[in-house]
Design an enzyme around this catalytic site. Structure first.
Site, PDB file in Angstrom:
ATOM      1  N   PHE A 198       0.805  -1.230   0.000  1.00 14.05           N
ATOM      2  CA  PHE A 198       0.000   0.000   0.000  1.00 14.05           C
ATOM      3  C   PHE A 198       0.837   1.279   0.000  1.00 14.05           C
ATOM      4  O   PHE A 198       0.341   2.339  -0.330  1.00 14.05           O
ATOM      5  CB  PHE A 198      -0.935   0.019   1.232  1.00 14.05           C
ATOM      6  CG  PHE A 198      -0.240   0.455   2.505  1.00 14.05           C
ATOM      7  CD1 PHE A 198      -0.056   1.810   2.786  1.00 14.05           C
ATOM      8  CD2 PHE A 198       0.265  -0.473   3.392  1.00 14.05           C
ATOM      9  CE1 PHE A 198       0.606   2.212   3.952  1.00 14.05           C
ATOM     10  CE2 PHE A 198       0.927  -0.089   4.551  1.00 14.05           C
ATOM     11  CZ  PHE A 198       1.103   1.270   4.829  1.00 14.05           C
ATOM     12  N   LYS A 204      -1.298  -7.506  -9.215  1.00 12.92           N
ATOM     13  CA  LYS A 204      -2.265  -7.528  -8.100  1.00 12.92           C
ATOM     14  C   LYS A 204      -1.866  -6.394  -7.157  1.00 12.92           C
ATOM     15  O   LYS A 204      -0.992  -6.535  -6.328  1.00 12.92           O
ATOM     16  CB  LYS A 204      -2.198  -8.887  -7.375  1.00 12.92           C
ATOM     17  CG  LYS A 204      -3.468  -9.321  -6.728  1.00 12.92           C
ATOM     18  CD  LYS A 204      -3.842  -8.851  -5.364  1.00 12.92           C
ATOM     19  CE  LYS A 204      -2.922  -8.597  -4.263  1.00 12.92           C
ATOM     20  NZ  LYS A 204      -3.411  -7.473  -3.403  1.00 12.92           N
ATOM     21  N   GLU A 252      -4.967  -3.914  -2.063  1.00  8.17           N
ATOM     22  CA  GLU A 252      -6.417  -3.697  -2.009  1.00  8.17           C
ATOM     23  C   GLU A 252      -6.760  -2.449  -1.186  1.00  8.17           C
ATOM     24  O   GLU A 252      -7.898  -1.992  -1.192  1.00  8.17           O
ATOM     25  CB  GLU A 252      -7.126  -4.942  -1.445  1.00  8.17           C
ATOM     26  CG  GLU A 252      -6.870  -5.236   0.026  1.00  8.17           C
ATOM     27  CD  GLU A 252      -5.552  -5.961   0.307  1.00  8.17           C
ATOM     28  OE1 GLU A 252      -4.591  -5.801  -0.475  1.00  8.17           O
ATOM     29  OE2 GLU A 252      -5.474  -6.671   1.322  1.00  8.17           O
ATOM     30  N   SER A 276       5.343  -6.936   3.225  1.00 10.65           N
ATOM     31  CA  SER A 276       5.877  -7.290   4.543  1.00 10.65           C
ATOM     32  C   SER A 276       6.695  -8.580   4.489  1.00 10.65           C
ATOM     33  O   SER A 276       6.528  -9.410   3.579  1.00 10.65           O
ATOM     34  CB  SER A 276       4.724  -7.463   5.527  1.00 10.65           C
ATOM     35  OG  SER A 276       3.925  -8.552   5.123  1.00 10.65           O
ATOM     36  N   CYS A 295       9.524   1.827   3.320  1.00 10.45           N
ATOM     37  CA  CYS A 295      10.440   0.738   3.685  1.00 10.45           C
ATOM     38  C   CYS A 295      11.845   1.269   3.842  1.00 10.45           C
ATOM     39  O   CYS A 295      12.690   0.621   4.441  1.00 10.45           O
ATOM     40  CB  CYS A 295      10.410  -0.356   2.632  1.00 10.45           C
ATOM     41  SG  CYS A 295      11.146   0.164   1.089  1.00 10.45           S
ATOM     42  N   GLU A 304       8.911  -3.958  13.059  1.00 13.16           N
ATOM     43  CA  GLU A 304       8.777  -2.820  12.151  1.00 13.16           C
ATOM     44  C   GLU A 304       7.492  -2.093  12.538  1.00 13.16           C
ATOM     45  O   GLU A 304       6.411  -2.684  12.457  1.00 13.16           O
ATOM     46  CB  GLU A 304       8.703  -3.321  10.705  1.00 13.16           C
ATOM     47  CG  GLU A 304       8.622  -2.206   9.695  1.00 13.16           C
ATOM     48  CD  GLU A 304       8.514  -2.700   8.259  1.00 13.16           C
ATOM     49  OE1 GLU A 304       7.930  -3.781   8.027  1.00 13.16           O
ATOM     50  OE2 GLU A 304       8.991  -1.982   7.358  1.00 13.16           O
TER      51      GLU A 304
HETATM   52  P1  NAD Z   1       1.561  -6.619   3.037  1.00 15.93           P
HETATM   53  O1  NAD Z   1       2.584  -7.680   3.076  1.00 15.93           O
HETATM   54  O2  NAD Z   1       0.479  -6.625   4.048  1.00 15.93           O
HETATM   55  O3  NAD Z   1       0.826  -6.613   1.613  1.00 15.93           O
HETATM   56  C1  NAD Z   1       1.563  -6.758   0.421  1.00 15.93           C
HETATM   57  C2  NAD Z   1       0.693  -7.503  -0.590  1.00 15.93           C
HETATM   58  O4  NAD Z   1       0.412  -8.811  -0.090  1.00 15.93           O
HETATM   59  C3  NAD Z   1      -0.643  -6.831  -0.842  1.00 15.93           C
HETATM   60  O5  NAD Z   1      -0.901  -6.844  -2.226  1.00 15.93           O
HETATM   61  C4  NAD Z   1      -1.632  -7.675  -0.050  1.00 15.93           C
HETATM   62  O6  NAD Z   1      -2.888  -7.755  -0.664  1.00 15.93           O
HETATM   63  C5  NAD Z   1      -1.002  -9.044  -0.029  1.00 15.93           C
HETATM   64  N1  NAD Z   1      -1.313  -9.784   1.203  1.00 15.93           N
HETATM   65  C6  NAD Z   1      -1.621  -9.271   2.420  1.00 15.93           C
HETATM   66  N2  NAD Z   1      -1.819 -10.261   3.317  1.00 15.93           N
HETATM   67  C7  NAD Z   1      -1.627 -11.414   2.661  1.00 15.93           C
HETATM   68  C8  NAD Z   1      -1.678 -12.789   3.054  1.00 15.93           C
HETATM   69  N3  NAD Z   1      -1.970 -13.163   4.287  1.00 15.93           N
HETATM   70  N4  NAD Z   1      -1.413 -13.732   2.117  1.00 15.93           N
HETATM   71  C9  NAD Z   1      -1.099 -13.383   0.855  1.00 15.93           C
HETATM   72  N5  NAD Z   1      -1.054 -12.084   0.432  1.00 15.93           N
HETATM   73  C10 NAD Z   1      -1.302 -11.119   1.314  1.00 15.93           C
HETATM   74  O7  NAD Z   1       2.360  -5.219   3.059  1.00 15.93           O
HETATM   75  P2  NAD Z   1       1.769  -3.753   3.183  1.00 15.93           P
HETATM   76  O8  NAD Z   1       1.268  -3.540   4.574  1.00 15.93           O
HETATM   77  O9  NAD Z   1       0.877  -3.445   2.037  1.00 15.93           O
HETATM   78  O10 NAD Z   1       3.093  -2.886   2.969  1.00 15.93           O
HETATM   79  C11 NAD Z   1       3.975  -2.539   3.998  1.00 15.93           C
HETATM   80  C12 NAD Z   1       5.148  -3.494   4.082  1.00 15.93           C
HETATM   81  O11 NAD Z   1       5.833  -3.527   2.833  1.00 15.93           O
HETATM   82  C13 NAD Z   1       6.195  -3.072   5.102  1.00 15.93           C
HETATM   83  O12 NAD Z   1       6.677  -4.202   5.756  1.00 15.93           O
HETATM   84  C14 NAD Z   1       7.292  -2.457   4.243  1.00 15.93           C
HETATM   85  O13 NAD Z   1       8.579  -2.456   4.821  1.00 15.93           O
HETATM   86  C15 NAD Z   1       7.224  -3.323   3.047  1.00 15.93           C
HETATM   87  N6  NAD Z   1       7.800  -2.668   1.888  1.00 15.93           N
HETATM   88  C16 NAD Z   1       9.029  -3.102   1.472  1.00 15.93           C
HETATM   89  C17 NAD Z   1       9.643  -2.480   0.402  1.00 15.93           C
HETATM   90  C18 NAD Z   1      10.992  -2.934  -0.057  1.00 15.93           C
HETATM   91  O14 NAD Z   1      11.379  -2.566  -1.157  1.00 15.93           O
HETATM   92  N7  NAD Z   1      11.734  -3.700   0.729  1.00 15.93           N
HETATM   93  C19 NAD Z   1       9.003  -1.419  -0.255  1.00 15.93           C
HETATM   94  C20 NAD Z   1       7.737  -1.024   0.204  1.00 15.93           C
HETATM   95  C21 NAD Z   1       7.143  -1.657   1.271  1.00 15.93           C
END
Ligand code: NAD
Length: 500
Positions: A153, A177, A180, A230, A285, A385
């Protein structure tokens, strides 16, 4: 009767289509709680249709000349520039970050589109002439087929643009994808991609959560997955998709440390740290949620607190706002809970940003800049985090101690050192075990001439997004060893050895 809430469409075979699902989720403005749209959780049939169309489109797309593919991205970068203000406004409404920061989000993605428009220079093979008598060996970098992207997000413009332009420019077709929580700006970018000339089926979008992600991990026709999000979800995606034989890259969670040496330029350093810790409400991040003040620099804590206090917390569309809302009510209560835990576990709350007064945005998900000092490993605020505007301050006596401390943290996304000493900076650069290092640069996200290079627990997979590395990620290297006979070539009969 209230106005009808718009629905977010799926993109399948070049058409924006309404989902037939019964599962929907609201896209909410985090500054006001206004419902902006409803996003569908795509059905298995819709996901399969997106992949099937991408597979079909690959048959012709992979043969499309490199220049023709690249020209689409030349057009797309122009369209993104022309629509920058609109894209930023959509992004701020659904994600919360300030308008200038939203433009930055779009711009950092635009840089990748520009890079994709020069793909001809990047997708070159190698040739060695005369590796044996009359024999040449050369490589061709061929696209894989259907690739998929799963995005978080926090950068709803930049991160989708890390993915689909490079995948498509290298000759693949794509299923995206988006998060959401904020899919609207991503969808607008996809509209612009079609307008720029991306043919039907080459770029497809499905929406959803866990089920959609698992379907992507399992689908036999998807060859590679790029994930950003994440650590928990990324590790799951990596394991599940790898078991299914896919190529996977996962950029994941972080806990980035800044090291401040006492010879650093104080004013610039504190400004940089406040900006990187609290900008985007700490939801980057590459944010700096931990600062290590070394030696005499430990005296700078009150000035850092004063800087943080001076930041304006408000809606992202308000001029002069420094810190907007966090993404959701759930994120807000998680962050507030972690602050409470920090106090309970013995850290000193030097600045408490909970429940700020934000005139005009009383319902928003706001938490102001918060600073803890006396933070130690083992405290939840250090080990997890937080992904909010919460800064942990740790003291150290020497640079060596700071380096050892950072290297003991499992994450390896980013770090920064602030100093005027070239020797100290170089020592830090050499000895720190973190993938992206800033020297007097707080958020060292590489431009697309390079690749994003988080490391250790912040990444799974060998190759990073965008830049040269992603060209290798989205292609299969084929090595050709060729001999051409002509009439003058003498035949030496059957050769049963391994020599050429
Ligand atoms: P998230 O992991 O919750 O979601 C990422 C994606 O996974 C979304 O599209 C979501 O729909 C999907 N998802 C969520 N729960 C899921 C599940 N149980 N099973 C399968 N898919 C699932 O992450 P977020 O909260 O949207 O973003 C923040 C996180 O992203 C932080 O940890 C941040 O550090 C990380 N991030 C990392 C980078 C990088 O380059 N290292 C860049 C941006 C964000």
């Amino acid at each position: 009767m209230g106005a009808t809430i718009p629905t977010v469409k799926l993109l399948i075979n070049g058409q924006f289509v309404e989902s037939k699902t019964t599962q929907w989720r609201d896209v909410v403005n985090p500054a006001t709680q206004e419902v902006l749209a409803r996003v569908p959780f795509a059905t298995p049939d819709e996901i399969n249709a997106a992949v099937a169309n991408a597979k079909e489109a690959f048959k012709t797309w992979k043969k499309t000349p490199i220049g023709a593919r690249a020209r689409i991205f030349l057009k797309l970068q122009q369209l993104i520039r022309e629509n920058m203000k609109e894209l930023a406004a959509i992004l701020t409404a659904e994600q919360g970050k300030t308008l200038p920061d939203a433009e930055g989000d779009v711009f950092r993605g635009l840089e990748v589109v520009e890079h994709a428009s020069a793909i001809g220079n990047l997708q070159l093979g190698e040739l060695a002439n005369n590796v044996a008598n009359g024999v040449d060996t050369y490589t061709v970098l061929q696209p894989l087929g259907v690739c998929a992207g799963i995005t978080p997000f926090n950068f709803p413009a930049m991160i989708p643009l890390w993915m689909f332009p490079m995948a498509i420019a290298t000759g693949n077709t794509f299923v995206l994808k988006p998060s959401e929580q904020d899919p609207l700006v991503t969808m607008r970018l996809c509209e612009l991609a079609l307008e720029a000339g991306v043919p039907p089926g080459v770029l497809n979008v499905i929406h959803g959560g866990e089920d959609a992600v698992n379907a992507i991990c399992d689908h036999p026709d998807i060859k590679a997955i790029s994930f950003v999000g994440s650590t928990r979800v990324g590790t799951h995606v990596y394991n599940r998709a790898s078991l299914n034989g896919k190529r996977v890259q996962c950029m994941m969670g972080a806990k980035n440390h800044a090291v401040v040496l006492p010879d650093a330029n104080k004013e610039q350093t504190l400004n940089a740290i406040a900006g990187a810790s609290f900008g985007a409400a700490g939801q980057r991040c590459m944010a700096l949620p931990v600062v290590m003040l070394v030696g005499e620099a430990q005296q700078w804590l009150p000035d850092l607190v004063a800087k943080a206090k001076s930041l304006k917390v408000s809606g992202g569309t308000e001029p002069g706002t420094d810190v907007g809302p966090v993404i959701s009510c759930a994120a807000l209560s998680r962050i507030e809970g972690l602050i409470e835990r920090g106090v309970a576990e013995g850290a000193t709350l030097a600045l408490d940003g909970r429940k700020p007064t934000v005139p005009g945005y009383e319902k928003g998900n706001f938490v102001g800049p918060t600073i803890f000092s006396d933070v130690k490993p083992g405290m939840t605020i250090y080990d997890q985090e937080i992904f909010g505007p919460v800064l942990c301050v740790v003291g150290a006596e020497t640079l060596d101690e700071a380096i050892e401390f950072i290297n003991a943290n499992p994450n390896g996304n980013g770090t920064a050192v602030f100093t005027q000493s070239g020797a100290a900076a170089r020592k830090f650069q050499e000895e720190i075990d973190v993938g992206q290092v800033g020297i007097n640069v707080p958020v060292p996200v590489p431009v697309p001439l390079f690749s994003f290079t988080g490391s250790r627990a912040s990444k799974l997979g060998d190759l990073g997004p965008y830049g040269k590395q992603v060209v290798l990620f989205y292609t299969q290297t084929k090595t050709v060893t060729a001999r051409w006979f002509d009439d003058s070539t003498a035949s030496h009969g059957v050769n049963t050895t391994i020599s050429l």
